[in-house]
Design a protein around this motif. Structure first.
Motif, PDB file in Angstrom:
ATOM      1  N   VAL A   3       0.844  -1.191   0.000  1.00 24.14           N
ATOM      2  CA  VAL A   3       0.000   0.000   0.000  1.00 24.14           C
ATOM      3  C   VAL A   3       0.880   1.243   0.000  1.00 24.14           C
ATOM      4  CG1 VAL A   3      -1.694   1.290   1.381  1.00 24.14           C
ATOM      5  CG2 VAL A   3      -1.946  -1.176   1.086  1.00 24.14           C
ATOM      6  N   ASN A   4       0.474   2.242  -0.743  1.00 21.96           N
ATOM      7  CA  ASN A   4       1.149   3.532  -0.937  1.00 21.96           C
ATOM      8  C   ASN A   4       2.230   3.499  -2.001  1.00 21.96           C
ATOM      9  OD1 ASN A   4      -0.470   4.999   0.872  1.00 21.96           O
ATOM     10  ND2 ASN A   4       0.799   4.350   2.590  1.00 21.96           N
ATOM     11  N   ASP A   5       2.547   2.324  -2.555  1.00 24.14           N
ATOM     12  CA  ASP A   5       3.478   2.263  -3.682  1.00 24.14           C
ATOM     13  C   ASP A   5       2.805   2.869  -4.911  1.00 24.14           C
ATOM     14  OD1 ASP A   5       5.407   0.974  -2.213  1.00 24.14           O
ATOM     15  OD2 ASP A   5       5.204  -0.960  -3.233  1.00 24.14           O
ATOM     16  N   ILE A   6       3.587   3.532  -5.744  1.00 24.45           N
ATOM     17  CA  ILE A   6       3.109   3.996  -7.043  1.00 24.45           C
ATOM     18  C   ILE A   6       3.694   3.065  -8.088  1.00 24.45           C
ATOM     19  CG2 ILE A   6       3.187   5.845  -8.757  1.00 24.45           C
ATOM     20  CD1 ILE A   6       3.131   7.843  -6.444  1.00 24.45           C
ATOM     21  N   GLU A  13       0.355   4.220 -17.689  1.00 23.95           N
ATOM     22  CA  GLU A  13      -0.565   4.756 -16.679  1.00 23.95           C
ATOM     23  C   GLU A  13       0.029   4.504 -15.300  1.00 23.95           C
ATOM     24  OE1 GLU A  13      -5.079   4.700 -17.515  1.00 23.95           O
ATOM     25  OE2 GLU A  13      -4.297   2.762 -18.179  1.00 23.95           O
ATOM     26  N   ARG A  14      -0.121   5.500 -14.428  1.00 26.25           N
ATOM     27  CA  ARG A  14       0.416   5.424 -13.072  1.00 26.25           C
ATOM     28  C   ARG A  14      -0.721   5.284 -12.067  1.00 26.25           C
ATOM     29  NH1 ARG A  14       5.262   8.160 -11.936  1.00 26.25           N
ATOM     30  NH2 ARG A  14       4.197   9.397 -10.361  1.00 26.25           N
ATOM     31  N   PHE A  15      -0.507   4.414 -11.071  1.00 27.14           N
ATOM     32  CA  PHE A  15      -1.500   4.182 -10.029  1.00 27.14           C
ATOM     33  C   PHE A  15      -0.823   4.112  -8.673  1.00 27.14           C
ATOM     34  CE2 PHE A  15      -3.566   2.580 -13.799  1.00 27.14           C
ATOM     35  CZ  PHE A  15      -4.880   2.973 -13.635  1.00 27.14           C
ATOM     36  N   ILE A  16      -1.538   4.595  -7.656  1.00 27.70           N
ATOM     37  CA  ILE A  16      -1.089   4.429  -6.281  1.00 27.70           C
ATOM     38  C   ILE A  16      -1.949   3.335  -5.655  1.00 27.70           C
ATOM     39  CG2 ILE A  16      -2.573   6.290  -5.407  1.00 27.70           C
ATOM     40  CD1 ILE A  16      -0.294   6.807  -3.310  1.00 27.70           C
ATOM     41  N   ALA A  31      -6.618   0.595  -6.378  1.00 30.76           N
ATOM     42  CA  ALA A  31      -5.637   1.590  -6.793  1.00 30.76           C
ATOM     43  C   ALA A  31      -6.339   2.774  -7.447  1.00 30.76           C
ATOM     44  CB  ALA A  31      -4.643   0.974  -7.766  1.00 30.76           C
ATOM     45  N   ALA A  32      -5.704   3.938  -7.342  1.00 31.37           N
ATOM     46  CA  ALA A  32      -6.223   5.159  -7.975  1.00 31.37           C
ATOM     47  C   ALA A  32      -5.167   5.707  -8.919  1.00 31.37           C
ATOM     48  CB  ALA A  32      -6.564   6.205  -6.919  1.00 31.37           C
ATOM     49  N   GLY A  33      -5.625   6.278 -10.006  1.00 31.53           N
ATOM     50  CA  GLY A  33      -4.711   6.899 -10.959  1.00 31.53           C
ATOM     51  C   GLY A  33      -3.999   8.087 -10.339  1.00 31.53           C
ATOM     52  N   ILE A  40      -3.665  12.500  -6.937  1.00 29.85           N
ATOM     53  CA  ILE A  40      -4.546  11.339  -7.050  1.00 29.85           C
ATOM     54  C   ILE A  40      -5.816  11.711  -7.785  1.00 29.85           C
ATOM     55  CG2 ILE A  40      -5.930   9.676  -5.756  1.00 29.85           C
ATOM     56  CD1 ILE A  40      -3.782   9.783  -3.573  1.00 29.85           C
ATOM     57  N   ASN A  41      -6.202  10.870  -8.737  1.00 32.04           N
ATOM     58  CA  ASN A  41      -7.455  11.019  -9.478  1.00 32.04           C
ATOM     59  C   ASN A  41      -8.444  10.011  -8.906  1.00 32.04           C
ATOM     60  OD1 ASN A  41      -9.582  11.081 -11.248  1.00 32.04           O
ATOM     61  ND2 ASN A  41      -8.355  10.856 -13.092  1.00 32.04           N
TER      62      ASN A  41
END
Length: 81
Positions: A3-6, A13-16, A31-33, A40-41
């Motif tokens: 958790v919290n890794d990007i 595409e990037r997600f956290i 995960a969120a974009g 964060i999206n």
């Protein structure tokens, strides 16, 4: 992965990773974009399955709606404890 890794997918595409749950022996992440500035999206949420193989680990997008419902409930239950 935790958790919290990007993470960056093959399509750039990037997600956290926001939350983790284990279901039927597999690890899944909500995960969120995120953009290049790491904003964060919250409108771009996905569920990802962690696949671990001998040559490394990767994630798959969860597309099965029944599985998505079960995972969402697991995550919700974890968050309310």
């Amino acid at each position: 992965m935790k958790v919290n890794d990007i993470i960056v997918l093959e399509n750039e595409e990037r997600f956290i990773l926001l939350e983790e749950t284990i279901f039927e022996g597999f690890r899944y992440f909500l995960a969120a974009g995120v953009d290049e500035q790491e904003n964060i999206n919250s409108k771009k949420l996905v569920l990802l399955k962690l696949v671990e193989e001998q040559d490394g680990s990767y994630v798959e997008l969860v597309k099965n709606t029944e599985l998505m419902a079960k995972l969402t409930q697991n995550i919700k239950d974890t968050m309310t404890k």
